[in-house]
Scaffold this active site. Structure first.
Site, mmCIF file in Angstrom:
data_model
loop_
_atom_site.group_PDB
_atom_site.id
_atom_site.type_symbol
_atom_site.label_atom_id
_atom_site.label_comp_id
_atom_site.label_asym_id
_atom_site.label_seq_id
_atom_site.Cartn_x
_atom_site.Cartn_y
_atom_site.Cartn_z
ATOM 1 N N ALA A 127 0.804 -1.230 0.000
ATOM 2 C CA ALA A 127 0.000 0.000 0.000
ATOM 3 C C ALA A 127 0.831 1.270 0.000
ATOM 4 O O ALA A 127 0.413 2.290 -0.550
ATOM 5 C CB ALA A 127 -0.939 -0.004 1.212
ATOM 6 N N PHE A 133 -4.818 0.829 4.468
ATOM 7 C CA PHE A 133 -5.791 0.257 5.389
ATOM 8 C C PHE A 133 -5.375 0.392 6.846
ATOM 9 O O PHE A 133 -6.191 0.593 7.715
ATOM 10 C CB PHE A 133 -6.006 -1.230 5.053
ATOM 11 C CG PHE A 133 -6.910 -1.434 3.873
ATOM 12 C CD1 PHE A 133 -8.202 -1.866 4.040
ATOM 13 C CD2 PHE A 133 -6.463 -1.174 2.590
ATOM 14 C CE1 PHE A 133 -9.051 -2.041 2.961
ATOM 15 C CE2 PHE A 133 -7.289 -1.346 1.499
ATOM 16 C CZ PHE A 133 -8.588 -1.781 1.678
ATOM 17 N N GLN A 142 0.591 -6.138 -3.886
ATOM 18 C CA GLN A 142 -0.599 -6.428 -3.081
ATOM 19 C C GLN A 142 -1.698 -5.406 -3.381
ATOM 20 O O GLN A 142 -2.790 -5.501 -2.845
ATOM 21 C CB GLN A 142 -0.237 -6.382 -1.593
ATOM 22 C CG GLN A 142 0.814 -7.395 -1.199
ATOM 23 C CD GLN A 142 1.327 -7.165 0.212
ATOM 24 O OE1 GLN A 142 0.693 -7.531 1.187
ATOM 25 N NE2 GLN A 142 2.493 -6.541 0.324
ATOM 26 N N HIS A 186 -3.677 -9.617 -5.010
ATOM 27 C CA HIS A 186 -5.019 -9.405 -4.447
ATOM 28 C C HIS A 186 -6.033 -8.950 -5.488
ATOM 29 O O HIS A 186 -7.098 -8.441 -5.149
ATOM 30 C CB HIS A 186 -4.945 -8.414 -3.280
ATOM 31 C CG HIS A 186 -4.131 -8.919 -2.136
ATOM 32 N ND1 HIS A 186 -3.420 -8.103 -1.276
ATOM 33 C CD2 HIS A 186 -3.892 -10.198 -1.714
ATOM 34 C CE1 HIS A 186 -2.789 -8.851 -0.373
ATOM 35 N NE2 HIS A 186 -3.052 -10.107 -0.626
ATOM 36 N N CYS A 240 -27.620 -10.711 -17.703
ATOM 37 C CA CYS A 240 -28.292 -11.992 -17.448
ATOM 38 C C CYS A 240 -28.994 -11.997 -16.093
ATOM 39 O O CYS A 240 -29.683 -12.958 -15.748
ATOM 40 C CB CYS A 240 -27.297 -13.151 -17.531
ATOM 41 S SG CYS A 240 -26.287 -13.375 -16.035
ATOM 42 N N SER A 282 4.280 -3.234 5.085
ATOM 43 C CA SER A 282 4.663 -3.626 6.443
ATOM 44 C C SER A 282 4.839 -5.132 6.554
ATOM 45 O O SER A 282 5.220 -5.638 7.593
ATOM 46 C CB SER A 282 3.599 -3.154 7.439
ATOM 47 O OG SER A 282 2.346 -3.736 7.103
#
Length: 241
Positions: free
Chosen positions: A24, A35, A103, A121, A152, A191
């Site tokens: 991140a 986050f 990530q 991810h 659909c 991290s």
């Protein structure tokens, strides 16, 4: 030039099988919230905690609540690649960088020009109908209302790995191969708190492990070179030759 930046420059100059593993912190410099920092998404208040919202079971049982949060906080199409993204793409173009393992789900590496990007991810730029499998792009989901539906009638799901979901096997295999064959592994902007992604570092057997992160990581003590500076600031000083 700082002594540690000079050392990084030397490693890049001397090797042509470099792999970058990022998180991140690579995207926060482009304005995308992370986050886990103090101002990150996990510290903001919603009707449900973000950890709950970003859960496979919650997605299936409360898709309306999921998409409220998802559109508000995870669909950021105004962000642009920063110095780190751009330099990594330049290193790949020069034949030095063999893979970016990320990530992040924001497509910024691809926007910068990187071609070999392994997205552990997933990506917010890919979405599929859960019934028929039809592909839908970023704009369709961003500009839809409520729970996005396929023609659909099936519910559309982002190609983002939620809690309770496994990582893509092919992506894992490709990442393991890239890391195990690398001469230099640069870990940046992470991290290393999220598993199983962080465990991929164990496959590295090369010449030099570089860690670039503002805060401490569990791999600091194993690093041949440790730089605790913003990653864009670091890469902006690197020359590709």
């Amino acid at each position: 030039m700082d002594e540690k930046i000079m050392k990084l420059q030397e490693l890049i100059d001397q090797h042509d099988n470099i792999v970058f593993f990022g998180g991140a912190g690579v995207s926060t410099e482009s304005g995308i919230p992370d986050f886990r920092s103090q101002d990150g998404l996990y510290h903001q208040k919603y009707d449900y905690p973000p950890e709950t919202i970003l859960n496979h079971t919650f997605f299936l049982s409360h898709p309306d609540e999921f998409y409220k949060f998802y559109r508000d906080k995870m669909l950021c199409d105004t962000a642009r690649p920063n110095a780190a993204h751009l330099k990594l793409a330049e290193l790949e173009e020069a034949g030095k960088l063999k893979a970016v393992i990320t990530q992040n789900i924001d497509n910024l590496h691809q926007m910068a020009g990187s071609r070999r990007v392994l997205e552990l991810h997933g990506s917010v730029y890919r979405n599929h109908c859960m019934r028929c499998g039809k592909f839908y792009d970023f704009d369709y989901v961003k500009h839809s209302e409520g729970v996005p539906r396929c023609e659909c009638g099936g519910m559309i799901k982002p190609d983002v790995v939620l809690y309770e979901e496994g990582l893509d096997n092919q992506t894992i295999q490709d990442s393991v191969r890239a890391i195990s064959e690398a001469q230099v592994l640069i870990i940046g902007g992470t991290s290393l708190a999220v598993y199983p992604a962080a465990g991929l570092i164990d496959y590295f057997r090369g010449d030099a492990l570089v860690v670039i992160n503002k805060s401490s990581t569990p791999r600091d003590r194993n690093a041949d070179l440790l730089i605790k500076e913003p990653i864009g600031q670091v890469f902006s000083q690197i020359k590709v030759r």
